[in-house]
Design an enzyme around this catalytic site. Sequence first.
Site, mmCIF file in Angstrom:
data_model
loop_
_atom_site.group_PDB
_atom_site.id
_atom_site.type_symbol
_atom_site.label_atom_id
_atom_site.label_comp_id
_atom_site.label_asym_id
_atom_site.label_seq_id
_atom_site.Cartn_x
_atom_site.Cartn_y
_atom_site.Cartn_z
ATOM 1 C CB ILE A 1 -3.371 -0.945 -3.271
ATOM 2 C CG1 ILE A 1 -3.803 -2.361 -3.645
ATOM 3 C CG2 ILE A 1 -4.581 -0.016 -3.118
ATOM 4 C CD1 ILE A 1 -4.767 -2.997 -2.698
ATOM 5 C CG PHE B 1 -1.943 -0.958 1.336
ATOM 6 C CD1 PHE B 1 -3.209 -0.669 0.850
ATOM 7 C CD2 PHE B 1 -1.710 -2.209 1.888
ATOM 8 C CE1 PHE B 1 -4.225 -1.606 0.911
ATOM 9 C CE2 PHE B 1 -2.718 -3.151 1.957
ATOM 10 C CZ PHE B 1 -3.976 -2.855 1.465
ATOM 11 C CG ASP B 2 1.659 5.570 -2.167
ATOM 12 O OD1 ASP B 2 2.767 5.623 -1.602
ATOM 13 O OD2 ASP B 2 1.178 6.526 -2.797
ATOM 14 C CG LEU B 3 1.607 6.933 4.355
ATOM 15 C CD1 LEU B 3 0.650 6.158 5.246
ATOM 16 C CD2 LEU B 3 2.905 7.233 5.102
#
Length: 173
Positions: free
Chosen positions: A165, A8-10
């Site tokens: 994502i 996951f990107d932040l």
Amino acid sequence: MIVDTILFDLDGTLTDPKPGITRCIQYALSELGYIPPEAEELLWCIGPPIKDSFSQLLKASDNGLVEKALSLYRSRFSTIGLFENSLYPLIIETLKAIKFAGYKTFVATSKPHIYAKRIIEHFSLSLLFDGVYGSELDGTRSAKADLISHILLREKLSPSSVVMIGDNFVKLR
């Protein structure tokens, strides 16, 4: 292809970092004597490495000026800006469902990992991730492809079993 790991990107995926990032950019530009753009005009700076954004904002080939802007940005971001964000609705519930389904989960952000870890801890998300990865303060692994390659090697993951994502298209080398 069986996917068992999710990266996951932040920024812009788990959290809305707009206030913190834009205010820190405005602060750095003001301290350098520039009139900063409005927050809405800085949205394109969210996601890519901040050093690249300052190069474009300052229209400077002078690396010293960009480094000064980066230092000013980080002085505010490390104490105030990283907490000027919020979780998107239903993120906690979504992450819990993904973990319950048996997926391995990691944060993969261009943001320096020392800040990413603090943000994840601030929102009590640590138990929902198997690891938090980001760049180094010197810019190492700020390119997403380099970061993902690092995670794959470090965690011994097969590229065909991993999805990312919340990021732009990333082409691994």
